[in-house]
Every structure is written in C-alpha cells, then in structure tokens.
Design a protein around this motif. Structure first.
Motif, PDB file in Angstrom:
ATOM      1  N   ARG A  87       0.844  -1.211   0.000  1.00  0.00           N
ATOM      2  CA  ARG A  87       0.000   0.000   0.000  1.00  0.00           C
ATOM      3  C   ARG A  87       0.873   1.253   0.000  1.00  0.00           C
ATOM      4  O   ARG A  87       0.541   2.252  -0.657  1.00  0.00           O
ATOM      5  N   TYR A  88       1.983   1.222   0.720  1.00  0.00           N
ATOM      6  CA  TYR A  88       2.901   2.364   0.706  1.00  0.00           C
ATOM      7  C   TYR A  88       3.556   2.527  -0.666  1.00  0.00           C
ATOM      8  O   TYR A  88       3.710   3.657  -1.157  1.00  0.00           O
ATOM      9  N   GLN A  89       3.926   1.417  -1.267  1.00  0.00           N
ATOM     10  CA  GLN A  89       4.521   1.493  -2.607  1.00  0.00           C
ATOM     11  C   GLN A  89       3.521   2.041  -3.612  1.00  0.00           C
ATOM     12  O   GLN A  89       3.885   2.796  -4.529  1.00  0.00           O
ATOM     13  N   ALA A  90       2.250   1.708  -3.436  1.00  0.00           N
ATOM     14  CA  ALA A  90       1.219   2.145  -4.374  1.00  0.00           C
ATOM     15  C   ALA A  90       1.019   3.655  -4.353  1.00  0.00           C
ATOM     16  O   ALA A  90       0.580   4.237  -5.358  1.00  0.00           O
ATOM     17  N   ILE A  91       1.328   4.301  -3.219  1.00  0.00           N
ATOM     18  CA  ILE A  91       1.170   5.762  -3.164  1.00  0.00           C
ATOM     19  C   ILE A  91       2.508   6.478  -3.359  1.00  0.00           C
ATOM     20  O   ILE A  91       2.623   7.670  -3.094  1.00  0.00           O
ATOM     21  N   GLY A  92       3.520   5.727  -3.814  1.00  0.00           N
ATOM     22  CA  GLY A  92       4.754   6.362  -4.270  1.00  0.00           C
ATOM     23  C   GLY A  92       5.966   6.262  -3.385  1.00  0.00           C
ATOM     24  O   GLY A  92       7.018   6.832  -3.710  1.00  0.00           O
ATOM     25  N   TYR A  93       5.882   5.551  -2.256  1.00  0.00           N
ATOM     26  CA  TYR A  93       7.027   5.469  -1.356  1.00  0.00           C
ATOM     27  C   TYR A  93       7.939   4.292  -1.712  1.00  0.00           C
ATOM     28  O   TYR A  93       7.465   3.218  -2.093  1.00  0.00           O
ATOM     29  N   GLN A  94       9.254   4.529  -1.571  1.00  0.00           N
ATOM     30  CA  GLN A  94      10.211   3.444  -1.700  1.00  0.00           C
ATOM     31  C   GLN A  94      10.159   2.592  -0.436  1.00  0.00           C
ATOM     32  O   GLN A  94      10.125   3.120   0.675  1.00  0.00           O
ATOM     33  N   VAL A  95      10.180   1.276  -0.597  1.00  0.00           N
ATOM     34  CA  VAL A  95      10.132   0.354   0.530  1.00  0.00           C
ATOM     35  C   VAL A  95      11.240  -0.679   0.365  1.00  0.00           C
ATOM     36  O   VAL A  95      11.402  -1.262  -0.710  1.00  0.00           O
ATOM     37  N   TYR A  96      12.003  -0.897   1.442  1.00  0.00           N
ATOM     38  CA  TYR A  96      13.080  -1.887   1.438  1.00  0.00           C
ATOM     39  C   TYR A  96      12.852  -2.871   2.586  1.00  0.00           C
ATOM     40  O   TYR A  96      12.387  -2.494   3.664  1.00  0.00           O
ATOM     41  N   ARG A  97      13.194  -4.109   2.325  1.00  0.00           N
ATOM     42  CA  ARG A  97      13.066  -5.167   3.314  1.00  0.00           C
ATOM     43  C   ARG A  97      14.461  -5.699   3.622  1.00  0.00           C
ATOM     44  O   ARG A  97      15.157  -6.166   2.714  1.00  0.00           O
ATOM     45  N   VAL A  98      14.869  -5.640   4.901  1.00  0.00           N
ATOM     46  CA  VAL A  98      16.249  -6.002   5.236  1.00  0.00           C
ATOM     47  C   VAL A  98      16.307  -6.809   6.532  1.00  0.00           C
ATOM     48  O   VAL A  98      15.352  -6.841   7.316  1.00  0.00           O
ATOM     49  N   SER A  99      17.447  -7.422   6.736  1.00  0.00           N
ATOM     50  CA  SER A  99      17.779  -8.051   8.013  1.00  0.00           C
ATOM     51  C   SER A  99      19.217  -7.701   8.327  1.00  0.00           C
ATOM     52  O   SER A  99      20.137  -8.161   7.642  1.00  0.00           O
ATOM     53  N   SER A 100      19.413  -6.872   9.349  1.00  0.00           N
ATOM     54  CA  SER A 100      20.784  -6.511   9.718  1.00  0.00           C
ATOM     55  C   SER A 100      21.516  -7.712  10.291  1.00  0.00           C
ATOM     56  O   SER A 100      22.749  -7.762  10.273  1.00  0.00           O
ATOM     57  N   LYS A 101      20.774  -8.715  10.767  1.00  0.00           N
ATOM     58  CA  LYS A 101      21.389  -9.914  11.337  1.00  0.00           C
ATOM     59  C   LYS A 101      21.900 -10.845  10.250  1.00  0.00           C
ATOM     60  O   LYS A 101      23.063 -11.282  10.271  1.00  0.00           O
ATOM     61  N   SER A 102      21.053 -11.154   9.264  1.00  0.00           N
ATOM     62  CA  SER A 102      21.455 -12.082   8.199  1.00  0.00           C
ATOM     63  C   SER A 102      22.171 -11.384   7.053  1.00  0.00           C
ATOM     64  O   SER A 102      22.860 -12.020   6.258  1.00  0.00           O
ATOM     65  N   GLY A 103      21.993 -10.066   6.966  1.00  0.00           N
ATOM     66  CA  GLY A 103      22.609  -9.309   5.878  1.00  0.00           C
ATOM     67  C   GLY A 103      21.727  -9.167   4.662  1.00  0.00           C
ATOM     68  O   GLY A 103      22.085  -8.458   3.701  1.00  0.00           O
ATOM     69  N   GLU A 104      20.576  -9.808   4.669  1.00  0.00           N
ATOM     70  CA  GLU A 104      19.678  -9.723   3.518  1.00  0.00           C
ATOM     71  C   GLU A 104      19.207  -8.279   3.311  1.00  0.00           C
ATOM     72  O   GLU A 104      18.744  -7.620   4.242  1.00  0.00           O
ATOM     73  N   GLY A 105      19.357  -7.794   2.102  1.00  0.00           N
ATOM     74  CA  GLY A 105      18.909  -6.453   1.757  1.00  0.00           C
ATOM     75  C   GLY A 105      19.872  -5.339   2.103  1.00  0.00           C
ATOM     76  O   GLY A 105      19.646  -4.184   1.717  1.00  0.00           O
ATOM     77  N   VAL A 106      20.970  -5.645   2.822  1.00  0.00           N
ATOM     78  CA  VAL A 106      21.901  -4.595   3.255  1.00  0.00           C
ATOM     79  C   VAL A 106      22.595  -3.942   2.059  1.00  0.00           C
ATOM     80  O   VAL A 106      22.798  -2.716   2.040  1.00  0.00           O
ATOM     81  N   GLU A 107      22.945  -4.734   1.051  1.00  0.00           N
ATOM     82  CA  GLU A 107      23.613  -4.176  -0.129  1.00  0.00           C
ATOM     83  C   GLU A 107      22.709  -3.176  -0.845  1.00  0.00           C
ATOM     84  O   GLU A 107      23.183  -2.167  -1.372  1.00  0.00           O
ATOM     85  N   ALA A 108      21.416  -3.464  -0.874  1.00  0.00           N
ATOM     86  CA  ALA A 108      20.476  -2.534  -1.508  1.00  0.00           C
ATOM     87  C   ALA A 108      20.430  -1.213  -0.752  1.00  0.00           C
ATOM     88  O   ALA A 108      20.316  -0.136  -1.350  1.00  0.00           O
ATOM     89  N   ILE A 109      20.533  -1.271   0.580  1.00  0.00           N
ATOM     90  CA  ILE A 109      20.556  -0.044   1.379  1.00  0.00           C
ATOM     91  C   ILE A 109      21.842   0.741   1.114  1.00  0.00           C
ATOM     92  O   ILE A 109      21.823   1.976   1.048  1.00  0.00           O
ATOM     93  N   LYS A 110      22.964   0.038   0.965  1.00  0.00           N
ATOM     94  CA  LYS A 110      24.222   0.718   0.654  1.00  0.00           C
ATOM     95  C   LYS A 110      24.095   1.497  -0.651  1.00  0.00           C
ATOM     96  O   LYS A 110      24.574   2.633  -0.766  1.00  0.00           O
ATOM     97  N   THR A 111      23.450   0.899  -1.636  1.00  0.00           N
ATOM     98  CA  THR A 111      23.236   1.583  -2.915  1.00  0.00           C
ATOM     99  C   THR A 111      22.329   2.794  -2.733  1.00  0.00           C
ATOM    100  O   THR A 111      22.553   3.857  -3.316  1.00  0.00           O
ATOM    101  N   LEU A 112      21.305   2.642  -1.909  1.00  0.00           N
ATOM    102  CA  LEU A 112      20.384   3.741  -1.630  1.00  0.00           C
ATOM    103  C   LEU A 112      21.094   4.922  -0.973  1.00  0.00           C
ATOM    104  O   LEU A 112      20.788   6.086  -1.232  1.00  0.00           O
ATOM    105  N   LEU A 113      22.073   4.630  -0.113  1.00  0.00           N
ATOM    106  CA  LEU A 113      22.771   5.672   0.649  1.00  0.00           C
ATOM    107  C   LEU A 113      23.841   6.393  -0.157  1.00  0.00           C
ATOM    108  O   LEU A 113      24.218   7.515   0.188  1.00  0.00           O
ATOM    109  N   LYS A 114      24.330   5.765  -1.194  1.00  0.00           N
ATOM    110  CA  LYS A 114      25.483   6.284  -1.930  1.00  0.00           C
ATOM    111  C   LYS A 114      25.230   7.693  -2.458  1.00  0.00           C
ATOM    112  O   LYS A 114      24.203   7.982  -3.058  1.00  0.00           O
TER     113      LYS A 114
END
Length: 337
Positions: free
Chosen positions: A167-194
């Motif tokens: 629903r948030y994506q449908a109204i235009g917001y970027q949404v990321y799903r991550v796990s700081s413990k397993s590392g899943e999605g962390v690389e995508a956040i690094k790209t977002l921060l660059k």
C-alpha cells in the motif's frame, strides 16, 4: 538537570572562547562541511578530509551539522581552536523538530532522505510509520521505508505485513526489506545511501543501531566520547554528527532526529502530509471540514470508494486526535517549569 547540563557546556565553551585567532594568522578561504556543532564552536571537515575545530563568526545566526560553510584555517596553531567559520552557504533542506522548551529547532541541514526504520519485532504497526511519514513530508525531505528483522517474519504475519508495504509502494514510497542480522537487503541499502546525506529514524527496538553498524562497522568508534580523528572531546549526548559510509554517502546521527513530535502542526498541514489526500483537499463541501462525519467530505468519500486505504484513513484521525493532547502536555510542562 537540563539547566545544570547547559551550564557545564557553557563553562567549557567559555574556556575555549578565550582562544582567539587573529586574521593575520588565518589562511585563505576554503569550503568545508560542519561535522558537529556545539556552543560557539564547530568541527568542520575541509575538502581534503581534515577535521578542524573552529570558532564561529558572531554574525552567523544559525549553524548546524551538515551545513556547507566557508572557513579559514589557522596557518600555525598549537591550540584546540584551529580555524574560523566565516559564512554559511544556503541550505537545500533543513531538518527540524519541535522542542518543548525552544519551539521549532533546526538540528541538521542539507539532508537528502529520511530512512524510516520499522520492524516485525516487537510488532509491525503502520501507525508509527505514518507519524514519521507526516514528519518527513512536512520537512520536504524524501522519506524511505525500511522494514528490518525480516528474518523474524513468520508465515502467519507475512501476508498482512506485505500488504501494508505494498500500500505504501502504491502511493509512491520506496520500501526496502532487510535483516541486519542475516545481511539480507543490506547491499540494496548501501546503494540507496550512496552519494546522499541520510537520517535514520524509528522507535527503540526496531534495530536502527544494528542496521547502522552493519552499514558502518566503525560507527561506535567514531561516535565515542573522543573523536579518533581530532582527539578532541565531544558532547556525545546532545550533538548531531555527520559520519561517512565506506561505500559512499553520509549519515547524520543525533538523538534529536530519532523521534519526532507533531504537536506543532495544524490539522490542515497533517492532511497535506498524507500524500494520497492531496487530490481531494480543498474540494470538501465545507471549508472547515474535519474529514470525518461531515457532509460532503471528499476525503471520506474517497475512503469509502477504496481510493484511500483504511489504515491510512484511521491513522490520520488518530494523529489529529493526538494533537490536542500533545499541545496540552507541552503547555502544562512549560507552565510548571
């Protein structure tokens, strides 16, 4: 306690203020970025990466972390003060928050995005996300939603959580799903921060610190009581700091930007901060429409037609209902100080 703390800071600043630099001892003007500000002094990073503690010219009325400045560095000095901030460049954004004592207070400048961190533990709630989205929209700084701890998302909870994120994506917001413990999605956040200056916000327990540590392993070292770069003591509990991610981009870290109150916003502004409301605002039958049971309400009609999600509509009214309570609490606190 607050007054005593400020007195201690003032005494410390008074000692450093006695260190005056003569214009004849200062080098040419150069560009710099404010890494932290406290009292009448600021730590400024030069374009070559050197950290210089500076006095601030008296004509500069506002200086915060993230400001781009013109500074002059002392050619020779053995004191802790090694430069002067001469002027501040215009800001492309200002991050502010309401303060119970000082009203609206600017705490950082030139922020590119606000990363709203939520998680599935202790519990996922759109109410908190929507409060942060209102605060972000009010500043004009782009918000991004991050769901942390996805490794703990159960099969039973997953459909409802995913539907909310969609629903948030449908109204235009970027949404990321991550796990700081397993590392899943962390690389995508690094790209977002660059190449951007970012702020992380979120309630306690959502894993902001763990996520920041995953992105910036040396964060605890940099934000300790003594800067490893300058060797100078910092006001760690009250001062915003600008930190650099190894993979690119900067982080503004400050207790003042982790949570936001909304009591200073009028109801009309809160409505505008719900982005999907904007097409309907101003089209209600009555100018003072509360968007609830009022006849001819365009917002309520859009909700009933499925154009506005139920949780967003309800969260809007929860925020509106809470504004008077927060304002009352502020006035009560000020009257008793």
């Amino acid at each position: 306690m607050r007054a005593n703390h400020e007195k201690r800071l003032q005494r410390k600043d008074a000692k450093e203020t006695t260190i005056e630099l003569q214009d004849s001892s200062l080098g040419p003007e150069q560009l710099g970025t404010v890494i932290s500000r406290f009292g009448q002094h600021a730590d400024v990073e030069t374009e070559n990466g050197e950290l210089v503690r500076c006095n601030i010219r008296r004509n500069i009325q506002s200086l915060v972390t993230g400001d781009k400045v013109i500074m002059r560095q002392a050619s020779e000095t053995t004191a802790t003060i090694a430069g002067v901030v001469e002027a501040v460049h215009p800001r492309h954004s200002s991050l502010s928050r309401p303060d119970l004592y000082d009203g609206i207070k600017i705490i950082a400048a030139n922020i590119d995005q606000i990363l709203i961190v939520s998680s599935v533990v202790p519990s996922f709630t759109t109410q908190i996300i929507d409060r942060y989205l209102v605060a972000a929209e009010d500043t004009g700084i782009a918000p991004v939603i991050i769901l942390n701890k996805i490794d703990l998302l159960s099969d039973e909870e997953a459909p409802a959580v995913e539907a909310a994120l969609e629903r948030y994506q449908a109204i235009g917001y970027q949404v990321y799903r991550v796990s700081s413990k397993s590392g899943e999605g962390v690389e995508a956040i690094k790209t977002l921060l660059k190449d951007k200056v970012s702020v992380f916000v979120g309630q306690s327990g959502v894993g902001k610190s763990s996520l920041i540590n995953a992105l910036l392993p040396e964060a605890e070292l940099i934000t300790g009581d003594v800067s490893e770069t300058s060797g100078l003591g910092q006001h760690t509990t009250t001062t915003a700091k600008l930190l650099h991610f190894p993979s690119g981009g900067d982080l503004v870290d400050s207790p003042g930007v982790r949570e936001f109150a909304l009591w200073h916003l009028p109801a009309e502004r809160v409505g505008w901060c719900f982005v999907e409301f904007r097409d309907y605002l101003g089209t209600c039958k009555f100018r003072d429409c509360k968007h609830k049971n009022d006849p001819g309400c365009a917002i309520t009609q859009a909700f009933e037609e499925g154009k506005i999600a139920q949780d967003r509509y309800q969260n809007y009214h929860r925020i509106i209902d809470s504004l008077d309570e927060q304002r009352h609490a502020r006035h009560f606190k000020n009257d008793n100080d």
